[in-house]
Scaffold this active site. Sequence first.
Site, PDB file in Angstrom:
ATOM      1  N   LYS A 164      84.950  -0.606  13.188  1.00 29.60           N
ATOM      2  CA  LYS A 164      84.910  -1.138  11.825  1.00 29.60           C
ATOM      3  C   LYS A 164      86.343  -1.156  11.302  1.00 29.60           C
ATOM      4  O   LYS A 164      87.042  -0.126  11.341  1.00 29.60           O
ATOM      5  CB  LYS A 164      84.040  -0.233  10.937  1.00 29.60           C
ATOM      6  CG  LYS A 164      82.566  -0.257  11.313  1.00 29.60           C
ATOM      7  CD  LYS A 164      81.910  -1.558  10.906  1.00 29.60           C
ATOM      8  CE  LYS A 164      80.397  -1.457  11.006  1.00 29.60           C
ATOM      9  NZ  LYS A 164      79.724  -2.712  10.599  1.00 29.60           N
ATOM     10  N   LYS A 263      70.659 -11.096  14.733  1.00 28.46           N
ATOM     11  CA  LYS A 263      69.876  -9.968  14.212  1.00 28.46           C
ATOM     12  C   LYS A 263      68.519 -10.527  13.828  1.00 28.46           C
ATOM     13  O   LYS A 263      68.435 -11.397  12.949  1.00 28.46           O
ATOM     14  CB  LYS A 263      70.568  -9.308  13.015  1.00 28.46           C
ATOM     15  CG  LYS A 263      71.834  -8.543  13.402  1.00 28.46           C
ATOM     16  CD  LYS A 263      72.401  -7.705  12.282  1.00 28.46           C
ATOM     17  CE  LYS A 263      73.688  -7.007  12.761  1.00 28.46           C
ATOM     18  NZ  LYS A 263      74.394  -6.308  11.687  1.00 28.46           N
TER      19      LYS A 263
HETATM   20  O1  OSB Z   1      77.900  -5.175  10.128  1.00 22.66           O
HETATM   21  O2  OSB Z   1      77.163  -5.117  12.096  1.00 22.66           O
HETATM   22  C1  OSB Z   1      77.153  -4.679  10.946  1.00 22.66           C
HETATM   23  C2  OSB Z   1      74.898  -1.630  10.846  1.00 22.66           C
HETATM   24  C3  OSB Z   1      74.244  -1.830   9.663  1.00 22.66           C
HETATM   25  C4  OSB Z   1      74.549  -2.933   8.891  1.00 22.66           C
HETATM   26  C5  OSB Z   1      75.520  -3.835   9.321  1.00 22.66           C
HETATM   27  C6  OSB Z   1      76.183  -3.641  10.522  1.00 22.66           C
HETATM   28  C7  OSB Z   1      75.881  -2.498  11.284  1.00 22.66           C
HETATM   29  C8  OSB Z   1      76.567  -2.223  12.528  1.00 22.66           C
HETATM   30  C9  OSB Z   1      75.763  -1.867  13.758  1.00 22.66           C
HETATM   31  O3  OSB Z   1      77.772  -2.296  12.635  1.00 22.66           O
HETATM   32  C10 OSB Z   1      75.573  -0.415  14.017  1.00 22.66           C
HETATM   33  C11 OSB Z   1      74.539  -0.119  15.087  1.00 22.66           C
HETATM   34  O4  OSB Z   1      73.359  -0.035  14.753  1.00 22.66           O
HETATM   35  O5  OSB Z   1      74.897   0.064  16.262  1.00 22.66           O
HETATM   36 MG    MG Z   2      78.713  -6.761  11.378  1.00 23.68          MG
END
Ligand code: OSB
Ligand code: MG
Length: 356
Positions: A164, A263
Amino acid sequence: MAITIKDIQLTTIRRSLKSPFKSVLQQVNEREVIIVTVTGDSGIYGYGECVAFETPWYTEETISSCYFVIKTVLVPLLTKKIIQRPEEVWELFQVVKGNRMAKAAVEMAVWDLFAKQQQQPLWKFVGGTSQPVPAGIVIAADHSHIKELVAQASKVGYQRIKIKIHPNIDLSMLKSIIRDYPRIQFFADANGSFHAGNFNRLKDFDDVGFTLIEQPFGEKEWILHAQAKSELTTKICLDESISSLEDAQQMIDRKAGDIVVLKISRLGGWTETLKVVELCHNHSIGMWVGGMIEFGVSKAHNLALASLPDIHYTGDFSASTHFWKKDIIEPEIIVEYGKVRLSTQIGIGYAVSLNE
Ligand code: OSB
Ligand code: MG
């Protein structure tokens, strides 16, 4: 063969994460999801998982809005209906505007039910192959921990690590980590933290070594994303921007991205997701399956999706033990030699236990 929908039950699951999940959008310490159990006339159960969050920081929906919509609108629409094909659920739900995550949770359960009725693993039912799915993990923590977390993930065997990021992150630190692990693919997820005013800062990320940059700008920023795609060599990947087939078409028409994060929840279910897969395939758009800090029911659906031959990038597939002390499926999801093996059992392929 047709299935009559006999009963739909909702179970709320609430668990603490082993450690906080920190992104520019939100810090998540606890997770609440709704497990949807749909029963057909033959007594078979299908499972779906609603992965909206407590507040609307990722999409407009929340876990309470989903509970309300599923209970008062979607359950009455579907109960007692005779369904010939799972795609019919999408049609049936067309009278309800938006609320894609609520719809997805119920629709996923119907896909599981149909796969089970056909005595097939879900991955086979949707057209996937049996190969183990490469596992990727997400690092969403303070910067002082990134190096150590990458070292741990590498030891477990993850082949892809998503970090991130935000405009002020230390790029020399990231560069040196990526240089240290030449066999691991690194993704960057900005969760929309860039804007027109700091576009040039995004360009500084181009030579850090990332395979792709996910969602640099806001959801509707097609023009900025197109500019990023034309000015950077690193691939641009869209997550939040893609909540329908039309959005994927926009991305393609406007040349606003190279890769789509799939997703099932954000897209409103399997039916729409499979249409997006077909569209992306026809336009040579890359794809991978994104995570939602979810439990095993959603992960099992995601694994089936990732088994499709068109999915070429490694998705957010961490072991059950990454987020949870105990997952709700048996057996739990494990990562071996950097991959997750697909279950050979019918439907989602896992037993679900909804008690603590
Ligand atoms: O932005 O991809 C995203 C998790 C919750 C909401 C948004 C995101 C995420 C993640 C994935 O980054 C985390 C995971 O479950 O491995
Ligand atoms: Mg994302």
